[in-house]
Design a protein around this motif. Structure first.
Motif, PDB file in Angstrom:
ATOM      1  N   ALA A 250       0.824  -1.218   0.000  1.00  0.00           N
ATOM      2  CA  ALA A 250       0.000   0.000   0.000  1.00  0.00           C
ATOM      3  C   ALA A 250       0.856   1.266   0.000  1.00  0.00           C
ATOM      4  O   ALA A 250       0.426   2.305  -0.504  1.00  0.00           O
ATOM      5  CB  ALA A 250      -0.943   0.003   1.193  1.00  0.00           C
ATOM      6  N   LEU A 251       2.060   1.192   0.542  1.00  0.00           N
ATOM      7  CA  LEU A 251       2.922   2.379   0.616  1.00  0.00           C
ATOM      8  C   LEU A 251       3.141   3.033  -0.738  1.00  0.00           C
ATOM      9  O   LEU A 251       3.202   4.257  -0.837  1.00  0.00           O
ATOM     10  CB  LEU A 251       4.272   2.022   1.240  1.00  0.00           C
ATOM     11  N   THR A 252       3.268   2.226  -1.782  1.00  0.00           N
ATOM     12  CA  THR A 252       3.542   2.780  -3.109  1.00  0.00           C
ATOM     13  C   THR A 252       2.391   2.572  -4.096  1.00  0.00           C
ATOM     14  O   THR A 252       2.514   2.918  -5.266  1.00  0.00           O
ATOM     15  CB  THR A 252       4.836   2.164  -3.687  1.00  0.00           C
ATOM     16  N   ASP A 253       1.272   2.051  -3.627  1.00  0.00           N
ATOM     17  CA  ASP A 253       0.102   1.843  -4.465  1.00  0.00           C
ATOM     18  C   ASP A 253      -0.599   3.185  -4.699  1.00  0.00           C
ATOM     19  O   ASP A 253      -0.948   3.880  -3.740  1.00  0.00           O
ATOM     20  CB  ASP A 253      -0.850   0.874  -3.760  1.00  0.00           C
ATOM     21  N   PRO A 254      -0.836   3.566  -5.968  1.00  0.00           N
ATOM     22  CA  PRO A 254      -1.506   4.845  -6.263  1.00  0.00           C
ATOM     23  C   PRO A 254      -2.887   4.978  -5.613  1.00  0.00           C
ATOM     24  O   PRO A 254      -3.373   6.089  -5.412  1.00  0.00           O
ATOM     25  CB  PRO A 254      -1.636   4.846  -7.791  1.00  0.00           C
ATOM     26  N   LEU A 255      -3.516   3.866  -5.240  1.00  0.00           N
ATOM     27  CA  LEU A 255      -4.807   3.900  -4.559  1.00  0.00           C
ATOM     28  C   LEU A 255      -4.693   4.621  -3.213  1.00  0.00           C
ATOM     29  O   LEU A 255      -5.643   5.225  -2.745  1.00  0.00           O
ATOM     30  CB  LEU A 255      -5.315   2.469  -4.354  1.00  0.00           C
ATOM     31  N   TYR A 256      -3.504   4.564  -2.612  1.00  0.00           N
ATOM     32  CA  TYR A 256      -3.274   5.183  -1.308  1.00  0.00           C
ATOM     33  C   TYR A 256      -2.346   6.384  -1.479  1.00  0.00           C
ATOM     34  O   TYR A 256      -1.218   6.404  -0.992  1.00  0.00           O
ATOM     35  CB  TYR A 256      -2.669   4.167  -0.334  1.00  0.00           C
ATOM     36  N   ALA A 257      -2.831   7.382  -2.174  1.00  0.00           N
ATOM     37  CA  ALA A 257      -1.990   8.518  -2.547  1.00  0.00           C
ATOM     38  C   ALA A 257      -1.727   9.496  -1.407  1.00  0.00           C
ATOM     39  O   ALA A 257      -0.795  10.271  -1.465  1.00  0.00           O
ATOM     40  CB  ALA A 257      -2.632   9.262  -3.722  1.00  0.00           C
ATOM     41  N   ARG A 258      -2.537   9.455  -0.363  1.00  0.00           N
ATOM     42  CA  ARG A 258      -2.333  10.458   0.689  1.00  0.00           C
ATOM     43  C   ARG A 258      -2.545   9.869   2.080  1.00  0.00           C
ATOM     44  O   ARG A 258      -3.069   8.774   2.236  1.00  0.00           O
ATOM     45  CB  ARG A 258      -3.220  11.677   0.475  1.00  0.00           C
ATOM     46  N   THR A 259      -2.127  10.657   3.046  1.00  0.00           N
ATOM     47  CA  THR A 259      -2.265  10.278   4.448  1.00  0.00           C
ATOM     48  C   THR A 259      -3.098  11.326   5.163  1.00  0.00           C
ATOM     49  O   THR A 259      -3.261  12.444   4.668  1.00  0.00           O
ATOM     50  CB  THR A 259      -0.896  10.184   5.149  1.00  0.00           C
ATOM     51  N   GLU A 260      -3.610  10.948   6.333  1.00  0.00           N
ATOM     52  CA  GLU A 260      -4.341  11.895   7.192  1.00  0.00           C
ATOM     53  C   GLU A 260      -4.060  11.554   8.643  1.00  0.00           C
ATOM     54  O   GLU A 260      -3.812  10.396   8.979  1.00  0.00           O
ATOM     55  CB  GLU A 260      -5.858  11.779   6.986  1.00  0.00           C
ATOM     56  N   LEU A 261      -4.168  12.577   9.480  1.00  0.00           N
ATOM     57  CA  LEU A 261      -4.174  12.335  10.918  1.00  0.00           C
ATOM     58  C   LEU A 261      -5.576  11.877  11.291  1.00  0.00           C
ATOM     59  O   LEU A 261      -6.560  12.451  10.833  1.00  0.00           O
ATOM     60  CB  LEU A 261      -3.825  13.608  11.679  1.00  0.00           C
ATOM     61  N   THR A 262      -5.655  10.832  12.104  1.00  0.00           N
ATOM     62  CA  THR A 262      -6.947  10.260  12.466  1.00  0.00           C
ATOM     63  C   THR A 262      -6.893   9.638  13.852  1.00  0.00           C
ATOM     64  O   THR A 262      -5.826   9.288  14.336  1.00  0.00           O
ATOM     65  CB  THR A 262      -7.374   9.179  11.435  1.00  0.00           C
ATOM     66  N   ARG A 263      -8.053   9.486  14.453  1.00  0.00           N
ATOM     67  CA  ARG A 263      -8.193   8.725  15.688  1.00  0.00           C
ATOM     68  C   ARG A 263      -8.954   7.420  15.413  1.00  0.00           C
ATOM     69  O   ARG A 263      -9.265   6.665  16.327  1.00  0.00           O
ATOM     70  CB  ARG A 263      -8.973   9.536  16.727  1.00  0.00           C
ATOM     71  N   ALA A 264      -9.259   7.159  14.148  1.00  0.00           N
ATOM     72  CA  ALA A 264     -10.146   6.064  13.762  1.00  0.00           C
ATOM     73  C   ALA A 264      -9.722   4.696  14.268  1.00  0.00           C
ATOM     74  O   ALA A 264     -10.573   3.875  14.609  1.00  0.00           O
ATOM     75  CB  ALA A 264     -10.277   6.004  12.238  1.00  0.00           C
ATOM     76  N   PHE A 265      -8.442   4.416  14.322  1.00  0.00           N
ATOM     77  CA  PHE A 265      -7.986   3.068  14.645  1.00  0.00           C
ATOM     78  C   PHE A 265      -7.684   2.853  16.119  1.00  0.00           C
ATOM     79  O   PHE A 265      -7.792   1.746  16.613  1.00  0.00           O
ATOM     80  CB  PHE A 265      -6.739   2.733  13.823  1.00  0.00           C
ATOM     81  N   SER A 266      -7.293   3.916  16.821  1.00  0.00           N
ATOM     82  CA  SER A 266      -6.828   3.724  18.196  1.00  0.00           C
ATOM     83  C   SER A 266      -7.414   4.708  19.207  1.00  0.00           C
ATOM     84  O   SER A 266      -7.293   4.491  20.405  1.00  0.00           O
ATOM     85  CB  SER A 266      -5.311   3.829  18.246  1.00  0.00           C
ATOM     86  N   GLY A 267      -7.977   5.801  18.733  1.00  0.00           N
ATOM     87  CA  GLY A 267      -8.459   6.826  19.649  1.00  0.00           C
ATOM     88  C   GLY A 267      -7.417   7.881  19.965  1.00  0.00           C
ATOM     89  O   GLY A 267      -7.683   8.810  20.718  1.00  0.00           O
TER      90      GLY A 267
END
Length: 180
Positions: free
Chosen positions: A87-104
Motif C-alpha cells: 500500500a505504501l507505493t500503491d496509487p490507490l493510497y496517494a495520501r495520508t491523514e491524521l486520524t483517531r479512527a484506529f486507536s483513539g
C-alpha cells in the motif's frame, strides 16, 4: 530530544489530545529550528524523512541526527503486513491523514475506507478505540483487505523503497553525502 513533525507516520508523539483542537501540528523543518533555539541538548528530527537529501536538510536546520520510520516499513526485515508494504507505493493510497479512527489517539495513516468512514467520528478515547477496532483490523488483514487495516505511514510514503535494511542505510548514507 526528538522533534517530530506533523509529517510523521503512526501515532503522534504527544501527551495532549483534545478532541476539539486542531491536530495539524508543525512541519519538521520549522519545528527543528524552533526546538534547536529552545534547548541545549541534542535534537533528533523525525517525520516524513525518506531520502538522504531530506536528512541533509534537517541537519542544516539544526538537528543533530535524523530518525526514519516509514522509510523502513517496506524493508525486507520489516514486520509490517505484506498488504501494508504494498500500500505504501500503491496509487490507490496517494495520501495520508491524521486520524483517531484506529486507536483513539492522533496517528497518521494512509487514507483507506476504514479511515474515511470512521475517522470523522472517532473520539479521543485511547486505548478503548484501539481495543474496539483491533478485532476488525485483524479480520481485515486475515481476509486480505487493506481497506480495513491501520496502514500507518508518514507523508513521504510514496518514496518507500523495497530493499534490505542494510542496503537502504547504505543508499541513504550515499544520498546524504551527495547532498552535502
Amino acid at each position: 530530544m526528538i522533534a517530530q513533525g506533523v509529517e510523521a507516520g503512526g501515532h503522534q508523539g504527544t501527551h495532549r489530545d483534545v478532541p476539539d483542537t486542531d491536530c495539524s501540528g508543525v512541519g519538521l523543518l520549522s519545528l527543528v529550528a524552533q526546538v534547536r533555539e529552545a534547548v541545549g541538548i541534542p535534537v533528533v528530527a523525525a517525520g516524513g524523512i525518506m531520502r538522504g537529501g531530506q536528512i541533509a536538510a534537517v541537519l542544516t536546520a539544526g538537528a543533530d541526527a535524523a530518525q526514519l520510520g516509514t522509510a523502513f516499513l517496506a524493508a525486507h526485515e520489516s514486520g509490517a503486513h505484506s498488504l501494508h508494504k504494498r500500500a505504501l507505493t500503491d496509487p490507490l493510497y496517494a495520501r495520508t491523514e491524521l486520524t483517531r479512527a484506529f486507536s483513539g489517539r492522533p496517528a497518521r495513516a494512509l487514507v483507506n475506507r476504514f479511515l474515511r468512514e470512521h475517522g470523522p467520528y472517532a473520539p479521543a478515547a485511547y486505548p478503548d478505540v484501539h481495543h474496539l477496532t483491533a478485532p476488525l483490523r485483524k479480520a481485515a488483514a486475515k481476509a486480505g483487505d487493506a481497506q480495513g487495516m491501520a496502514l500507518w505511514a508518514g507523508q513521504g510514503h510514496r518514496m518507500a523503497r523495497e530493499l534490505p535494511a542494510g542496503q537502504l542505510v547504505e543508499l541513504l548514507a550515499a544520498e546524504l553525502e551527495a547532498a552535502r
